[in-house]
Design an enzyme around this catalytic site. Structure first.
Site, PDB file in Angstrom:
ATOM      1  N   GLY A 486     -16.738   5.820  67.550  1.00 32.61           N
ATOM      2  CA  GLY A 486     -16.112   7.120  67.732  1.00 32.61           C
ATOM      3  C   GLY A 486     -16.832   8.168  66.907  1.00 32.61           C
ATOM      4  O   GLY A 486     -17.670   7.853  66.055  1.00 32.61           O
ATOM      5  N   GLY A 489     -14.917  14.518  62.899  1.00 25.93           N
ATOM      6  CA  GLY A 489     -15.410  15.824  62.511  1.00 25.93           C
ATOM      7  C   GLY A 489     -16.598  15.736  61.564  1.00 25.93           C
ATOM      8  O   GLY A 489     -17.473  16.596  61.577  1.00 25.93           O
ATOM      9  N   PHE A 490     -16.642  14.709  60.784  1.00 23.59           N
ATOM     10  CA  PHE A 490     -17.641  14.697  59.731  1.00 23.59           C
ATOM     11  C   PHE A 490     -18.623  13.552  59.835  1.00 23.59           C
ATOM     12  O   PHE A 490     -19.432  13.356  58.948  1.00 23.59           O
ATOM     13  CB  PHE A 490     -16.945  14.664  58.376  1.00 23.59           C
ATOM     14  N   GLY A 491     -18.533  12.824  60.883  1.00 25.82           N
ATOM     15  CA  GLY A 491     -19.491  11.743  60.986  1.00 25.82           C
ATOM     16  C   GLY A 491     -19.200  10.842  62.162  1.00 25.82           C
ATOM     17  O   GLY A 491     -18.201  10.995  62.863  1.00 25.82           O
ATOM     18  N   LYS A 507     -18.232   4.485  58.677  1.00 30.15           N
ATOM     19  CA  LYS A 507     -18.262   5.915  58.959  1.00 30.15           C
ATOM     20  C   LYS A 507     -19.463   6.502  58.233  1.00 30.15           C
ATOM     21  O   LYS A 507     -19.563   6.428  57.012  1.00 30.15           O
ATOM     22  CB  LYS A 507     -16.974   6.559  58.456  1.00 30.15           C
ATOM     23  N   ASP A 608      -3.840  15.710  59.007  1.00 31.68           N
ATOM     24  CA  ASP A 608      -4.414  15.631  60.351  1.00 31.68           C
ATOM     25  C   ASP A 608      -3.893  14.394  61.069  1.00 31.68           C
ATOM     26  O   ASP A 608      -4.642  13.617  61.652  1.00 31.68           O
ATOM     27  CB  ASP A 608      -5.944  15.610  60.272  1.00 31.68           C
TER      28      ASP A 608
END
Ligand SMILES: *[C@@H]1O[C@H](CO)[C@@H](O)[C@H](O)[C@H]1NC(C)=O
Ligand SMILES: *[C@@H]1O[C@H](CO)[C@@H](O)[C@H](O)[C@H]1NC(C)=O
Ligand SMILES: *[C@@H]1O[C@H](CO)[C@@H](O)[C@H](O)[C@H]1NC(C)=O
Ligand SMILES: *[C@@H]1O[C@H](CO)[C@@H](O)[C@H](O)[C@H]1NC(C)=O
Ligand SMILES: *[C@@H]1O[C@H](CO)[C@@H](O)[C@H](O)[C@H]1NC(C)=O
Length: 795
Positions: A486, A489-491, A507, A608
């Protein structure tokens, strides 16, 4: 005179007749009617309570039965029910009653109290006082504020059933619950509470047949279960998900025992034949304990046994394989340390070959007791000290230059050598255990090449998968497109495999966001992850903060995100989520977030929360992921102002407008998720099997409650939203109505985190990344035990 008496008598008769028409319980019943809220299709009308639906009276118009279970009632109970002195049955289960269950003290005709599955929030401590006829009590699944089994229960000496599962019982099981006080008690069900302490010894003479104490959390029951030995009436026992320790007692007296569930405890020792030989057994669950010896075989026919040796250290996978050790061959294995006197426990051993190692210390005198021992080869080591006397030709000692000398060569005073002996002894015991581990390995290897079921042993013995940061950063992990799980937002999140074979999710921060904001996020994430560890939060296995790599290694969640299962199940060829599963997921998420909010060392806000941040394990239990946006809430305050982060649709209005962050921001998002869980239903329940039909009634109530909860959570004003602990309680009471599998309230709390921070900072370089091998971790690829041995003995 006679006439006067007669007249008086008639007069009294008349009074009696008049009052016979009007129940003496009228006032109480009217008050009860006023405090209850009736649904449309059910009501109490008319002046005579004896004619009300669900109410029965005796000849003198005293109320004997109130039976208004499962009528969709809400409202509360009045406090003066203890005036209904002829009451025998009081049933209000399966409604939505709130408030307290009042005292029923003194109702000495009362036989049944049935109040399970309501929303009662308290129960009077003297409720049972004087209830000498009381036989059946069902209080399960109520969100009581934490309470203990009250002393007043002592007077209910006729008690036959006491059921109070999933209703926030805490404290100890009182000593008076034994057979002395309750000679007729047959069923005791206290599952899914937070009871702690040990089983009372008074249980020894209890006639109880069904004893269900499973799933205590977060407090657990502990200590020995030896008292079971004397509970000879038992037919069904569940102690799953507690912290009981020690061995199984002699069970030979439990001749009626059919179901025995001790999953997820810390029981040890051999499984006694007094247990395996019980003919009555039908279902046995022993998984996730620390049992030893050979995998037990049971005498009973048609028995279902669950003893997956995930943590149990059975000598072999196959039941019944004898574990007598006759040959131990450890020659040239680079062993250090001393020879354990525990070798003397291996009474069948004939040959021990320890030659060509680096063993020190003395040859333990105890080993001479092994009557079958024909050969002990300790040649080519560094042994010293007095040589015990063995039979002729048993001992081979060549290549031990110091043997026979007192001192192995280090200069030392007597205190030094004492300390050495102690250390040596301790080490010897450890080594002994490790040796036994290796023996197990050798025995199994011989019999079975396929060691698939061999899983990691309990964490105390350490998994010793020595992955260093270098290993992790340098690779072994293939950052290939096809491994992408997947993109966040950051990686990008990759599926990876560690050298140990364990599958993980990695990640990897994109290089563009490594510095500045991305780095902050990363650090924030790490700060959180090192502090929180919970069954319902995705576990971090390790990480890497090297020059050019920013990697976070998570446990791999094979079933993916909740959003796949909820919205894309058709495209992805998944089964739609069942309703009970949705509730379990909701409850899991709530527990995870509750933990973040209140139970971690500090308060954390996720910010989030959404279905794509909720992952499902192979047991379909949900874990909250992606703490990338989590900010530490400053201690002492519950509100921080910061930049908006989050996802549209899940943002609480006040957060979107003012950027003001409180825990209620997460509660709002959770409310939205609940709504999604609810509205996803339509497409799903087309094909329901017949057996599910009666569940539909359950559904209606549950959906109403869940809907209510969702609305409550996403109330416009933050102060109108409940706390997560309230959410957890409400969901917990719903879950039990579903009678989901008993597993539901297993361990919520994982073992403490490994010293990750140290690892980031480059210290603690010999700690394992994978020290935590809690029950909830995904089983890794089978690991060879010699690996353990080699790593273990190096310490
Ligand atoms: C059981 O747990 C209690 C804490 O709840 C602790 O004080 C006690 O020592 C434990 N007993 C055993 C035998 O582990
Ligand atoms: C249980 O039974 C055994 C043997 O019958 C007896 O020795 C022991 O004292 C009993 N234990 C308790 C706690 O009553
Ligand atoms: C107990 O073991 C039986 C037999 O393997 C199994 O069917 C059942 O699901 C198990 N129950 C629990 C709670 O693990
Ligand atoms: C014993 O240990 C030394 C170093 O401590 C090592 O050089 C040697 O190879 C070891 N011997 C054996 C048989 O493992
Ligand atoms: C123990 O192993 C050594 C080294 O292989 C071997 O020379 C010796 O014969 C073995 N001893 C026995 C009793 O098998």
């Amino acid at each position: 005179m006679t006439i006067i008496v007669n007249v008086l008598f008639c007069f009294l008769c008349a009074i009696a007749l008049v009052s016979a028409q009007q129940s003496p319980d009228l006032a109480t019943m009217n008050a009860l009617r006023d405090s209850l809220k009736f649904p449309k299709d059910f009501s109490w009308t008319g002046p005579d309570p004896c004619k009300w639906s669900g109410v029965q009276c005796d000849r003198s118009n005293r109320i004997t039965r109130i039976q208004i279970g499962n009528k969709g009632m809400s409202g509360t109970l009045t406090s003066d029910l203890n005036t209904l002195s002829s009451l025998t049955v009081f049933e209000v289960m399966g409604n939505k009653l709130t408030g307290g269950i009042p005292s029923l003290a003194g109702l000495n005709a009362l036989q049944t109290i049935n109040a399970h599955d309501n929303s009662f929030t308290s129960i009077s401590a003297d409720i049972f006082t004087g209830l000498t006829s009381l036989q059946h009590v069902y209080l399960d699944s109520n969100p009581f504020s934490p309470w203990e089994i009250p002393m007043s229960l002592k007077s209910a000496t006729s008690l036959a059933d006491f059921s109070a599962a999933n209703c926030f019982l805490s404290g100890k099981i009182p000593d008076f619950l034994g057979g002395q006080t309750f000679p007729s008690l047959q069923k005791l069900r206290l599952s899914s509470n937070s009871l702690s302490g040990e089983l009372p010894l008074s249980f020894a003479n209890s006639p109880v047949q069904t004893l269900l104490l499973n799933g205590q959390t977060p407090q657990k029951l502990n200590g020995s279960i030896s008292v079971l030995q004397n509970m000879t009436s038992l037919t069904e026992v569940s102690l799953q998900g507690n912290a009981f320790s020690g061995p199984l007692p002699d069970m030979s007296g439990l001749v009626s025992l059919t179901k025995f569930n001790v999953r997820e405890n810390q029981l040890t020792g051999l499984v006694p034949s007094s247990f395996t030989e019980l003919q009555s057994l039908a279902v046995v669950n022993m998984t996730n304990n620390l049992f030893q010896g050979s995998t037990p075989t049971f005498k009973a026919k048609n028995i279902a046994v669950d003893i997956t040796p995930r943590l149990n250290s059975f000598c072999s996978d196959s039941p019944g394989v004898p574990s007598d050790i006759t040959v131990i061959n450890f020659k040239g294995m680079g062993l250090k340390g001393t020879i354990s006197p525990r070798f003397a426990d291996l009474t069948s051993v004939r040959v021990i070959n320890l030659s060509q190692n680096n063993l020190t210390g003395v040859i333990p005198q105890e080993i001479t007791k092994l009557t079958s021992l024909a050969t002990l080869d300790v040649s080519n080591n560094q042994l010293y000290g007095k040589v015990p006397v063995f039979g002729p030709n048993v001992l081979i000692t060549t290549g031990n230059p110091d043997l026979g000398k007192d001192d192995p060569g280090h200069a030392s005073g007597s205190s030094g050598s004492n300390a050495g002996t102690v250390v040596g002894y301790v080490f010897g015991v450890v080594l002994g255990l490790l040796l036994i581990g290796l023996i197990i390995f050798l025995v199994v290897k011989k019999r079975k090449q396929n060691r698939k079921k061999y899983q990691q042993q309990h964490s105390g013995e350490e998994d010793a998968l020595k992955i260093t940061i270098d290993n992790l950063c340098a690779g072994g992990n293939n950052f290939d497109e096809k491994n992408i799980l997947g993109r966040g937002g950051f990686g990008i999140v990759y599926k990876g495999e560690l050298p140990s074979g364990k599958t993980v999710a990695v990640k990897r921060m994109e290089s563009s966001v490594i510095s500045g904001k991305g780095l902050d996020e990363f650090k924030s994430e790490i700060a959180v992850l090192t502090k929180v560890r919970h069954r319902n939060l995705v576990k971090v296995e390790g990480y890497c903060l090297e020059a050019n790599e920013r990697l976070l290694v998570y446990e791999y969640m094979p079933l993916g995100t909740l959003s796949s299962h909820l919205f894309n199940w058709q495209q992805e060829g998944l089964q739609p989520l069942e309703w009970s599963r949705r509730l379990i997921i909701a409850s899991d998420v709530a527990k995870g977030v509750e933990y973040l909010h209140s139970q971690a060392h500090q308060s954390f806000i996720h910010r989030d929360l959404k279905p794509s941040n909720i992952l499902l394990g192979d047991d379909m239990r949900a874990r909250v992921a992606d703490f990338g946006l989590v900010r530490l809430a400053p201690e002492g305050t519950q509100s921080i102002e910061t930049k908006i982060a989050g996802t549209f649709g899940y943002l609480a209005p006040e957060y979107a407008v003012t950027g003001r962050v409180t825990t209620k921001v997460d509660v709002y998002s959770f409310g939205v998720i609940l709504m999604e869980l609810l509205t996803g239903r339509k497409a799903l329940d087309v094909k329901r099997s017949e057996e599910d039909v009666h569940l539909v009634t359950w559904f209606r109530r549950i959906i109403n409650k869940v809907a209510e909860l969702a609305c409550h959570c996403s109330a416009r004003e933050p102060h109108q939203r409940p706390d997560m602990s309230h959410v957890v309680r409400v969901l917990a009471s719903l879950l039990d109505q579903w009678k989901p599998d008993e597993d539901i309230s297993g361990n919520d709390y994982d073992a403490p985190p490994p010293p990750l921070l140290e690892m980031i900072q480059g210290t603690g370089n010999d700690s394992s990344f994978f020290g935590d091998n809690s029950l909830t971790s995904i089983p890794s690829r089978p690991r060879q035990i010699d690996n353990t041995f080699n790593t273990g003995q190096g310490r």
